[in-house]
Design an enzyme around this catalytic site. Structure first.
Site, PDB file in Angstrom:
ATOM      1  N   HIS A  63       0.849  -1.191   0.000  1.00 17.68           N
ATOM      2  CA  HIS A  63       0.000   0.000   0.000  1.00 17.68           C
ATOM      3  C   HIS A  63       0.878   1.233   0.000  1.00 17.68           C
ATOM      4  O   HIS A  63       2.099   1.143   0.153  1.00 17.68           O
ATOM      5  CB  HIS A  63      -0.978  -0.018   1.177  1.00 17.68           C
ATOM      6  CG  HIS A  63      -0.364   0.052   2.546  1.00 17.68           C
ATOM      7  ND1 HIS A  63       0.525  -0.878   3.022  1.00 17.68           N
ATOM      8  CD2 HIS A  63      -0.528   0.954   3.555  1.00 17.68           C
ATOM      9  CE1 HIS A  63       0.873  -0.564   4.259  1.00 17.68           C
ATOM     10  NE2 HIS A  63       0.252   0.552   4.597  1.00 17.68           N
ATOM     11  N   HIS A  65       1.199   3.922   1.928  1.00 21.09           N
ATOM     12  CA  HIS A  65       1.686   4.667   3.095  1.00 21.09           C
ATOM     13  C   HIS A  65       3.211   4.779   3.013  1.00 21.09           C
ATOM     14  O   HIS A  65       3.898   3.848   2.591  1.00 21.09           O
ATOM     15  CB  HIS A  65       1.286   3.954   4.405  1.00 21.09           C
ATOM     16  CG  HIS A  65      -0.127   4.272   4.829  1.00 21.09           C
ATOM     17  ND1 HIS A  65      -0.877   3.434   5.617  1.00 21.09           N
ATOM     18  CD2 HIS A  65      -0.903   5.366   4.588  1.00 21.09           C
ATOM     19  CE1 HIS A  65      -2.066   3.983   5.841  1.00 21.09           C
ATOM     20  NE2 HIS A  65      -2.105   5.152   5.226  1.00 21.09           N
ATOM     21  N   ASP A  67       5.691   4.623   4.989  1.00 21.72           N
ATOM     22  CA  ASP A  67       6.638   3.686   5.626  1.00 21.72           C
ATOM     23  C   ASP A  67       6.818   2.402   4.809  1.00 21.72           C
ATOM     24  O   ASP A  67       7.676   1.582   5.116  1.00 21.72           O
ATOM     25  CB  ASP A  67       6.216   3.353   7.071  1.00 21.72           C
ATOM     26  CG  ASP A  67       4.828   2.772   7.207  1.00 21.72           C
ATOM     27  OD1 ASP A  67       3.903   3.263   6.526  1.00 21.72           O
ATOM     28  OD2 ASP A  67       4.653   1.831   8.011  1.00 21.72           O
ATOM     29  N   HIS A  68       6.026   2.267   3.737  1.00 22.18           N
ATOM     30  CA  HIS A  68       6.149   1.089   2.865  1.00 22.18           C
ATOM     31  C   HIS A  68       6.640   1.470   1.473  1.00 22.18           C
ATOM     32  O   HIS A  68       6.802   0.614   0.619  1.00 22.18           O
ATOM     33  CB  HIS A  68       4.796   0.376   2.757  1.00 22.18           C
ATOM     34  CG  HIS A  68       4.294  -0.118   4.076  1.00 22.18           C
ATOM     35  ND1 HIS A  68       4.333  -1.445   4.442  1.00 22.18           N
ATOM     36  CD2 HIS A  68       3.801   0.557   5.154  1.00 22.18           C
ATOM     37  CE1 HIS A  68       3.849  -1.580   5.674  1.00 22.18           C
ATOM     38  NE2 HIS A  68       3.525  -0.370   6.125  1.00 22.18           N
ATOM     39  N   HIS A 141      -7.347  -2.142   5.610  1.00 26.15           N
ATOM     40  CA  HIS A 141      -6.503  -1.097   6.199  1.00 26.15           C
ATOM     41  C   HIS A 141      -7.189   0.247   5.932  1.00 26.15           C
ATOM     42  O   HIS A 141      -8.269   0.293   5.359  1.00 26.15           O
ATOM     43  CB  HIS A 141      -5.120  -1.189   5.549  1.00 26.15           C
ATOM     44  CG  HIS A 141      -4.052  -0.415   6.252  1.00 26.15           C
ATOM     45  ND1 HIS A 141      -3.919  -0.372   7.618  1.00 26.15           N
ATOM     46  CD2 HIS A 141      -3.036   0.344   5.763  1.00 26.15           C
ATOM     47  CE1 HIS A 141      -2.881   0.383   7.922  1.00 26.15           C
ATOM     48  NE2 HIS A 141      -2.324   0.840   6.829  1.00 26.15           N
ATOM     49  N   ASP A 212      -0.262  -4.035   5.834  1.00 27.74           N
ATOM     50  CA  ASP A 212      -0.926  -3.598   7.063  1.00 27.74           C
ATOM     51  C   ASP A 212      -2.407  -3.984   7.000  1.00 27.74           C
ATOM     52  O   ASP A 212      -3.071  -3.759   5.991  1.00 27.74           O
ATOM     53  CB  ASP A 212      -0.840  -2.068   7.201  1.00 27.74           C
ATOM     54  CG  ASP A 212       0.585  -1.598   7.431  1.00 27.74           C
ATOM     55  OD1 ASP A 212       1.500  -2.452   7.429  1.00 27.74           O
ATOM     56  OD2 ASP A 212       0.779  -0.382   7.608  1.00 27.74           O
ATOM     57  N   HIS A 270       6.319  -5.474  11.540  1.00 24.26           N
ATOM     58  CA  HIS A 270       5.606  -4.203  11.619  1.00 24.26           C
ATOM     59  C   HIS A 270       5.231  -3.947  13.081  1.00 24.26           C
ATOM     60  O   HIS A 270       4.066  -3.819  13.450  1.00 24.26           O
ATOM     61  CB  HIS A 270       4.344  -4.253  10.725  1.00 24.26           C
ATOM     62  CG  HIS A 270       3.797  -2.902  10.373  1.00 24.26           C
ATOM     63  ND1 HIS A 270       2.844  -2.278  11.127  1.00 24.26           N
ATOM     64  CD2 HIS A 270       4.056  -2.048   9.344  1.00 24.26           C
ATOM     65  CE1 HIS A 270       2.530  -1.109  10.579  1.00 24.26           C
ATOM     66  NE2 HIS A 270       3.263  -0.950   9.491  1.00 24.26           N
TER      67      HIS A 270
HETATM   68 ZN   LIG Z   1       2.803   0.524   7.966  1.00 23.32          ZN
HETATM   69 ZN   LIG Z   2      -0.248   1.481   6.528  1.00 19.98          ZN
END
Ligand SMILES: [Zn+2]
Ligand SMILES: [Zn+2]
Length: 305
Positions: A63, A65, A67-68, A141, A212, A270
């Site tokens: 996804h 976001h 942090d990914h 998510h 996530d 995670h």
């Molecule tokens: Zn994340």
């Molecule tokens: Zn996320």
């Protein structure tokens, strides 16, 4: 086949953990690496882990976001500085094409190798080649997020050397044909059938690598009967409301998904930055109360499948 965790922290980096990235090492199987998620500094982590970005064949983003995702421009453009890079396929939710094109254009960067970007907006089969089938399904998510199921096809069997010796079958180029199960005539006139000299046929390995998510049916389906399930466990069980409000799972919830799906092993990752590595045992023990064969990933943790 090996899983190599490069980043195991949720949302933001800590002194001990980098943000999400995970390599499926298929060097033995197809001389390539598949990367799942690409948090900031993933190329540094790959360098430290001695995993060459030149060997990347496929990148799967769960996804969008940060942090990914925020390590992706670095990985893609550094690859362009290397000679004769192989083509790369990038899979991710809708929007990933615009993200990559915008970053590349605005930074006046360029790519010197073919990059195929496949945007996903529904559950689908992404890959079906002679070795692997890869499917994705939508998780639960706060934004569109996908999990991936990787199924290896049955591996070609090795020859049973003891049986070959016992029947007095000599070494030679005919062994390759026997390995493929073909009929072969030996110099002494005997006709033999390769499949009668196969050793044990190895079943293909299966794994599920999820992004996530809160607990959902798609996670159970993706992880059905897998050798390894990689599932997030952002919070310990006492913070379930907090985890679920933000579209995440707890240790207990991850373990329940593993149990329901019939997975053989669960690896949780995670992990919220609130927990240091010193909490690892307490965290993983919460899962083990429900699903005994659980491990907790930390950066550079690797596991053979
Ligand atoms: Zn994340
Ligand atoms: Zn996320």
């Amino acid at each position: 086949m090996k899983l190599f965790f490069l980043g195991t922290s949720a949302g933001t980096i800590t002194a001990e953990r980098n943000v999400s990235a995970l390599v499926l090492d298929l060097i033995k199987e197809r001389n390539s690496l598949w990367l799942f998620d690409c948090g900031e500094a993933t190329q540094h982590q790959m360098l430290k882990a001695k995993l060459s970005i030149a060997r990347l064949e496929k990148i799967f983003i769960t996804h969008l976001h940060g942090d990914h995702l925020f390590g992706l421009p670095g990985v893609l453009t550094t690859r362009s500085l290397m000679q004769n890079m192989s083509p790369l396929t990038l899979y991710g939710p809708k929007g990933i094409k615009q993200f990559v094109e915008t970053v590349v254009n605005i930074s006046h960067s360029w790519l010197t190798y073919p990059l195929d970007i496949v945007e996903i907006d529904q559950p689908t089969e992404l890959i079906n080649d002679e070795q692997f089938v890869v499917n994705c399904d939508a998780l639960n998510h706060r934004v569109a997020c996908f999990g991936y199921r990787i199924v290896e096809k049955e591996r070609s069997p090795k020859l049973n050397i003891e049986k070959l010796n016992a029947d007095g079958i000599p070494n030679g180029s005919h062994l390759a044909a026997l390995k493929l199960g073909q009929l072969v005539q030996l110099t002494d006139g005997r006709m033999i059938n390769g499949s009668e000299y196969w050793g044990e046929i190895k079943r293909g390995r299966k794994l599920a690598i999820l992004g996530d998510t809160m607990p959902c049916d798609a996670a159970v389906k993706l992880a059905h009967d897998v050798n390894v399930l990689v599932h997030e466990a952002t919070q310990k069980s006492d913070l379930q409301e907090k985890a679920n409000n933000r579209g995440h799972s707890t240790t207990h919830q991850a373990a329940e998904i593993a149990l329901k799906s019939g997975a053989k092993k669960l690896i949780i990752t995670h992990i919220s930055p609130r927990y240091s590595l010193a909490n690892n045992l307490a965290i993983v023990n919460e899962c083990r109360q429900i699903f005994a064969n659980t491990e907790i990933a930390s950066d550079f943790y690797q596991v053979e499948i």
